[in-house]
Write a protein that holds these residues in place. Sequence first.
Motif, short mmCIF file in Angstrom:
data_model
loop_
_atom_site.label_atom_id
_atom_site.label_comp_id
_atom_site.label_asym_id
_atom_site.label_seq_id
_atom_site.Cartn_x
_atom_site.Cartn_y
_atom_site.Cartn_z
N LEU A 88 -18.58 -51.78 -48.11
CA LEU A 88 -19.36 -51.83 -47.11
C LEU A 88 -20.98 -51.70 -47.81
N PHE A 89 -21.63 -50.71 -48.32
CA PHE A 89 -22.22 -51.29 -48.96
C PHE A 89 -22.52 -52.12 -49.68
N GLU A 90 -21.71 -53.14 -50.46
CA GLU A 90 -21.80 -54.40 -51.08
C GLU A 90 -22.19 -55.56 -49.98
N THR A 91 -22.11 -55.39 -48.40
CA THR A 91 -22.13 -55.56 -48.02
C THR A 91 -22.99 -56.08 -47.18
N VAL A 92 -23.83 -54.99 -46.69
CA VAL A 92 -25.20 -53.91 -47.06
C VAL A 92 -25.92 -55.16 -47.79
N ALA A 93 -26.23 -54.40 -48.92
CA ALA A 93 -26.33 -55.08 -49.93
C ALA A 93 -27.18 -56.50 -50.43
N ARG A 94 -25.59 -57.25 -49.46
CA ARG A 94 -25.65 -59.05 -49.40
C ARG A 94 -26.55 -59.07 -48.48
N TYR A 95 -27.21 -58.49 -47.39
CA TYR A 95 -27.55 -58.30 -45.87
C TYR A 95 -28.96 -57.72 -45.60
N ARG A 96 -28.84 -57.14 -46.86
CA ARG A 96 -30.76 -56.08 -46.28
C ARG A 96 -31.54 -56.26 -46.11
N PHE A 97 -31.84 -57.68 -45.41
CA PHE A 97 -33.23 -58.02 -44.97
C PHE A 97 -32.98 -57.88 -43.77
N TYR A 160 -29.54 -46.92 -43.08
CA TYR A 160 -30.73 -46.28 -42.95
C TYR A 160 -30.90 -46.36 -45.18
N TRP A 161 -30.23 -46.23 -45.65
CA TRP A 161 -29.63 -46.19 -47.26
C TRP A 161 -30.52 -47.02 -47.92
N SER A 162 -30.40 -48.42 -47.49
CA SER A 162 -30.81 -49.60 -47.96
C SER A 162 -32.42 -49.40 -48.39
N ALA A 163 -32.98 -49.06 -46.84
CA ALA A 163 -34.10 -49.52 -46.92
C ALA A 163 -34.48 -48.02 -47.79
N PHE A 164 -34.02 -46.87 -47.63
CA PHE A 164 -34.59 -45.92 -48.57
C PHE A 164 -34.04 -45.72 -49.75
N ASP A 165 -33.50 -46.65 -50.43
CA ASP A 165 -32.85 -47.45 -51.63
C ASP A 165 -34.20 -48.47 -52.07
N THR A 166 -34.57 -48.95 -51.32
CA THR A 166 -35.75 -50.41 -51.62
C THR A 166 -36.86 -49.94 -51.68
N LEU A 167 -37.08 -48.65 -50.87
CA LEU A 167 -38.87 -48.14 -51.41
C LEU A 167 -39.14 -47.34 -52.64
N GLU A 174 -34.54 -56.89 -56.12
CA GLU A 174 -33.09 -57.19 -56.66
C GLU A 174 -32.61 -56.41 -57.09
N SER A 175 -33.41 -55.10 -57.27
CA SER A 175 -32.07 -53.69 -58.17
C SER A 175 -31.49 -53.36 -56.92
N VAL A 176 -30.14 -53.82 -56.27
CA VAL A 176 -29.28 -53.25 -55.18
C VAL A 176 -28.50 -52.47 -55.82
N ASP A 177 -28.20 -51.42 -56.05
CA ASP A 177 -27.07 -51.07 -56.79
C ASP A 177 -26.47 -50.14 -55.49
N PRO A 178 -25.13 -50.90 -55.15
CA PRO A 178 -24.87 -50.13 -53.92
C PRO A 178 -23.69 -48.87 -54.25
N GLY A 179 -23.07 -48.87 -55.57
CA GLY A 179 -22.86 -47.42 -55.95
C GLY A 179 -23.73 -46.00 -55.92
N ARG A 180 -24.44 -46.27 -55.95
CA ARG A 180 -25.69 -45.48 -55.26
C ARG A 180 -25.64 -44.69 -53.56
N GLY A 181 -25.41 -45.51 -52.78
CA GLY A 181 -25.57 -45.51 -51.98
C GLY A 181 -23.89 -44.59 -51.67
N VAL A 182 -22.77 -45.25 -52.54
CA VAL A 182 -21.50 -44.49 -52.02
C VAL A 182 -21.68 -43.41 -52.80
N TYR A 183 -22.42 -42.81 -53.76
CA TYR A 183 -22.26 -41.51 -53.82
C TYR A 183 -22.84 -40.60 -52.76
N GLN A 184 -23.91 -40.82 -52.47
CA GLN A 184 -24.82 -40.17 -51.22
C GLN A 184 -23.89 -40.25 -50.10
#
Length: 209
Positions: A88-97, A160-167, A174-184
């Motif tokens: 799920l987070f890999e897909t979100v990261a791929r289309y994170r815009f 909203y994790w992707s937006a939070f992580d980007t901040l 480009e520093s996107v790590d789906p694993g951090r989202g899974v952890y949360q």
Amino acid sequence: MKKIKTRDRILQTSLALFNSVGEPNVTTLLISDEMDISPGNLYYHFKSKGDIVEELFDEYEHDMVDLLAVPEDADISLDQQGFFLHLLFETVARYRFLYQDLVNVLSRYGQLQVRFKRIQKKKMLAFRTICESFQRQGIMLIEQEELDSLCEQLTLTACYWSAFDTLSHLDDRESVDPGRGVYQMMHLIIPYLAPDDREQARLMSRDYL
């Protein structure tokens, strides 16, 4: 090697630019310059940037709908749930815009609003299906009111994790790590797990870091 079609290259380049600098900051001229093709060549395949965004959304929607089709009668394990969250987070990261400027993107492309809301509902249903499977197996101990709140919180975090992580990494989009989202996400679930399953979930969540 098979040559990539110009249309596919436009989509790939646009997606990379949208993700790295934000969709509002990308023009068709920037895309054609990045590809070293003429604007006319780009317009031959796509009449506007909006057409590019819509086709990328088609791809995102296809990936999400396929992923979120969780069987209602399946006995889902913690490992399977962790893998589901990772995909799920890999897909979100791929289309994170889409997620990094969600309200503005959906405001500009109104035709996508209903489709995105439909995906959100499918996310919540998928989380509920997983949690109810855990309940049946005695993995999760949770009251109905808590279950409703947990599924909504999981959906909110996934959105909203992707937006939070980007901040936290504005200097490097480009520093996107789906694993951090899974952890949360795992740590939202852990308090409701049966005592024997909590430690397994904690260890698994650390692996994703």
